[in-house]
Design a protein around this motif. Structure first.
Motif, PDB file in Angstrom:
ATOM      1  N   MET A   1       0.744  -1.226  -0.099  1.00  0.00           N
ATOM      2  CA  MET A   1       0.040   0.116  -0.121  1.00  0.00           C
ATOM      3  C   MET A   1       0.756   1.239   0.028  1.00  0.00           C
ATOM      4  O   MET A   1       1.769   1.269   0.707  1.00  0.00           O
ATOM      5  N   LYS A   2       0.627   2.272  -0.739  1.00  0.00           N
ATOM      6  CA  LYS A   2       1.328   3.497  -0.951  1.00  0.00           C
ATOM      7  C   LYS A   2       0.536   4.300  -0.293  1.00  0.00           C
ATOM      8  O   LYS A   2      -0.790   4.491  -0.168  1.00  0.00           O
ATOM      9  N   VAL A   3       1.208   5.532   0.303  1.00  0.00           N
ATOM     10  CA  VAL A   3       0.569   6.923   0.774  1.00  0.00           C
ATOM     11  C   VAL A   3       0.937   7.956  -0.108  1.00  0.00           C
ATOM     12  O   VAL A   3       2.392   7.710  -0.325  1.00  0.00           O
ATOM     13  N   MET A   4       0.112   8.693  -0.639  1.00  0.00           N
ATOM     14  CA  MET A   4       0.129   9.486  -1.665  1.00  0.00           C
ATOM     15  C   MET A   4      -0.067  10.878  -1.018  1.00  0.00           C
ATOM     16  O   MET A   4      -1.370  10.870  -0.775  1.00  0.00           O
ATOM     17  N   LYS A   5       0.730  11.605  -0.858  1.00  0.00           N
ATOM     18  CA  LYS A   5       0.262  13.172  -0.193  1.00  0.00           C
ATOM     19  C   LYS A   5       0.265  14.386  -1.353  1.00  0.00           C
ATOM     20  O   LYS A   5       1.154  14.373  -2.124  1.00  0.00           O
ATOM     21  N   PHE A   6      -0.764  14.931  -1.399  1.00  0.00           N
ATOM     22  CA  PHE A   6      -0.934  16.103  -2.348  1.00  0.00           C
ATOM     23  C   PHE A   6      -1.456  17.238  -1.603  1.00  0.00           C
ATOM     24  O   PHE A   6      -2.209  17.396  -0.637  1.00  0.00           O
ATOM     25  N   GLY A   7      -0.274  18.317  -1.834  1.00  0.00           N
ATOM     26  CA  GLY A   7      -0.633  19.584  -1.197  1.00  0.00           C
ATOM     27  C   GLY A   7      -0.612  20.876  -1.941  1.00  0.00           C
ATOM     28  O   GLY A   7      -0.508  21.037  -3.030  1.00  0.00           O
ATOM     29  N   GLY A   8      -1.076  21.963  -1.274  1.00  0.00           N
ATOM     30  CA  GLY A   8      -1.117  23.273  -1.857  1.00  0.00           C
ATOM     31  C   GLY A   8      -1.537  23.266  -3.220  1.00  0.00           C
ATOM     32  O   GLY A   8      -2.784  22.931  -3.437  1.00  0.00           O
ATOM     33  N   THR A   9      -0.811  23.561  -4.126  1.00  0.00           N
ATOM     34  CA  THR A   9      -1.259  23.844  -5.486  1.00  0.00           C
ATOM     35  C   THR A   9      -1.843  22.519  -6.170  1.00  0.00           C
ATOM     36  O   THR A   9      -2.238  22.466  -7.044  1.00  0.00           O
ATOM     37  N   SER A  10      -1.312  21.235  -5.573  1.00  0.00           N
ATOM     38  CA  SER A  10      -1.880  20.096  -5.943  1.00  0.00           C
ATOM     39  C   SER A  10      -3.282  19.844  -5.811  1.00  0.00           C
ATOM     40  O   SER A  10      -4.057  18.948  -6.408  1.00  0.00           O
ATOM     41  N   VAL A  11      -3.976  20.640  -5.028  1.00  0.00           N
ATOM     42  CA  VAL A  11      -5.427  20.510  -4.533  1.00  0.00           C
ATOM     43  C   VAL A  11      -5.891  22.169  -4.820  1.00  0.00           C
ATOM     44  O   VAL A  11      -6.822  22.385  -3.799  1.00  0.00           O
ATOM     45  N   ASN A  25      -5.777   7.091  -9.638  1.00  0.00           N
ATOM     46  CA  ASN A  25      -6.444   5.953 -10.300  1.00  0.00           C
ATOM     47  C   ASN A  25      -5.810   4.894 -10.999  1.00  0.00           C
ATOM     48  O   ASN A  25      -6.199   3.917 -11.283  1.00  0.00           O
ATOM     49  N   GLN A  26      -4.400   5.398 -11.179  1.00  0.00           N
ATOM     50  CA  GLN A  26      -3.668   4.561 -11.852  1.00  0.00           C
ATOM     51  C   GLN A  26      -2.877   3.292 -10.697  1.00  0.00           C
ATOM     52  O   GLN A  26      -2.098   2.480 -11.068  1.00  0.00           O
ATOM     53  N   GLU A  27      -3.115   3.757  -9.358  1.00  0.00           N
ATOM     54  CA  GLU A  27      -2.516   2.987  -8.477  1.00  0.00           C
ATOM     55  C   GLU A  27      -3.491   1.562  -8.093  1.00  0.00           C
ATOM     56  O   GLU A  27      -4.486   1.819  -8.205  1.00  0.00           O
ATOM     57  N   PRO A  28      -2.845   0.683  -7.713  1.00  0.00           N
ATOM     58  CA  PRO A  28      -3.848  -0.657  -7.131  1.00  0.00           C
ATOM     59  C   PRO A  28      -4.237  -0.204  -5.948  1.00  0.00           C
ATOM     60  O   PRO A  28      -3.492   0.304  -5.077  1.00  0.00           O
ATOM     61  N   GLY A 182      -9.967   0.187  -1.852  1.00  0.00           N
ATOM     62  CA  GLY A 182     -10.679   1.395  -1.795  1.00  0.00           C
ATOM     63  C   GLY A 182      -9.566   2.535  -1.900  1.00  0.00           C
ATOM     64  O   GLY A 182      -8.491   2.316  -1.279  1.00  0.00           O
ATOM     65  N   VAL A 183     -10.089   3.791  -1.850  1.00  0.00           N
ATOM     66  CA  VAL A 183      -9.189   4.828  -1.967  1.00  0.00           C
ATOM     67  C   VAL A 183      -9.362   5.828  -0.829  1.00  0.00           C
ATOM     68  O   VAL A 183     -10.618   6.255  -0.667  1.00  0.00           O
TER      69      VAL A 183
END
Ligand code: ASP
Ligand code: MG
Length: 298
Positions: A1-11, A25-28, A182-183
């Motif tokens: 399982m990966k942890v993906m962090k999106f911050g600031g301008t990415s959101v 969506n490209q992640e299992p 799930g996501v």
């Protein structure tokens, strides 16, 4: 399982949120997505705290502009079946929580200093609470988490530090369903004081640290920090146009660059993942095919 962090301008915009959706969506599954507030909103929430304390009620106009920004994002990215619910969530937090807090600050000239701090900490947590509601609603199989339910801090001098033991226990319970897929979506930055239960946070830029803590406690295979640069650079590209991306570095090298002021990752992020040898990728939400920087012990 990966942890993906999106911050600031990415959101920050519909465009960047759609990039986030494609990338995730490209992640299992399962995957755990940790988000910051919509770009710039944390600064706005704090500026409105200052205004309210000066009894400047125009902070409520800024709040209405922020409401519109969140609703526009919902219309642009949230799956249709979820839109009504997410719109209602945003309105509820603004009308039943943020507005009363700002009005309390503006109308209570004798509020003690520690009470003002408590209210402002509660206010600033809404950046991540609102953005995460939108991001969860972008995925048919989005699973919401509330970081206030498991991130625990204790006082440390003038600041606060994470209580690893209590947080570890609570995180493991809260994420028991992770293996079902799930996501999963969680807020960066926000926490509660272990003793009082008051809303606290991990410091400005702290969402990276939240993601690292969750990656460490949940034994993630990797931590990905999705930002708006291609990775760690050999020099500041604004002053050194020939700067290039560093493809690979060690935890110690990354720590050194963060401590020296590289704004790519919040400095406390490195230590926990280094302890468990979890690889950290720094990737660009706006240029996802760029290789980025990987931090590992070579
Ligand atoms: N939203 C918080 C801040 O602006 C946390 C973060 O972005 O990492 O500091
Ligand atoms: Mg931020």
């Amino acid at each position: 399982m990966k942890v993906m962090k999106f911050g600031g301008t990415s959101v920050g915009s519909v465009e960047s949120l759609l990039n986030l959706k494609n990338i995730v969506n490209q992640e299992p599954e399962p995957v755990l997505v940790v988000v910051s507030a919509m770009g710039g909103f944390t600064n706005q929430l704090l500026a409105m705290c200052e205004q309210a304390q000066q009894r400047d009620i125009s902070c409520l106009d800024t709040l209405e502009a922020a409401r519109k920004r969140h609703h526009d994002a919902i219309d642009g990215v949230v799956v249709e079946s979820m839109r009504g619910q997410v719109h209602a969530t945003i309105d509820r937090f603004i009308d039943e929580s943020l507005k009363p807090y700002y009005l309390a600050l503006a109308t209570n000239p004798h509020m003690p200093v520690d009470e003002i701090e408590r209210v402002c900490d509660a206010i600033v947590a809404h950046g991540e609470i609102l953005s995460s509601a939108i991001v969860t609603g972008m995925f048919e199989n989005g699973v919401p988490h509330l970081s206030l339910n498991y991130m625990r801090t204790v006082p440390d001098g003038h600041g606060r530090i994470l209580d690893w033991e209590e947080t570890g226990r609570l995180v493991k319970a809260d994420y028991a369903s992770l293996a079902d897929g799930g996501v999963h979506v969680a807020q960066g930055f926000i926490s509660r004081d272990k003793q009082s239960g008051d809303v606290t946070n991990l410091g400005r830029g702290g969402s990276d640290y939240t993601a690292a803590i969750l990656a460490t406690l949940l034994d993630a295979e990797a931590l990905e920090i999705w930002t708006d640069v291609d990775g760690f650079m050999t020099a500041d590209p604004r002053t050194h146009p020939d700067a290039t991306v560093i493809p690979q570095m060690t935890y110690a090298q990354a720590q050194e660059m963060c401590d020296a002021g590289a704004k790519v990752i919040y400095p406390p992020t490195i230590a926990p993942v280094a302890m468990k040898n979890i690889p950290v990728w720094v990737k660009n939400t706006f240029n996802p095919s760029a290789p980025g920087t990987i931090i590992v012990n070579s």
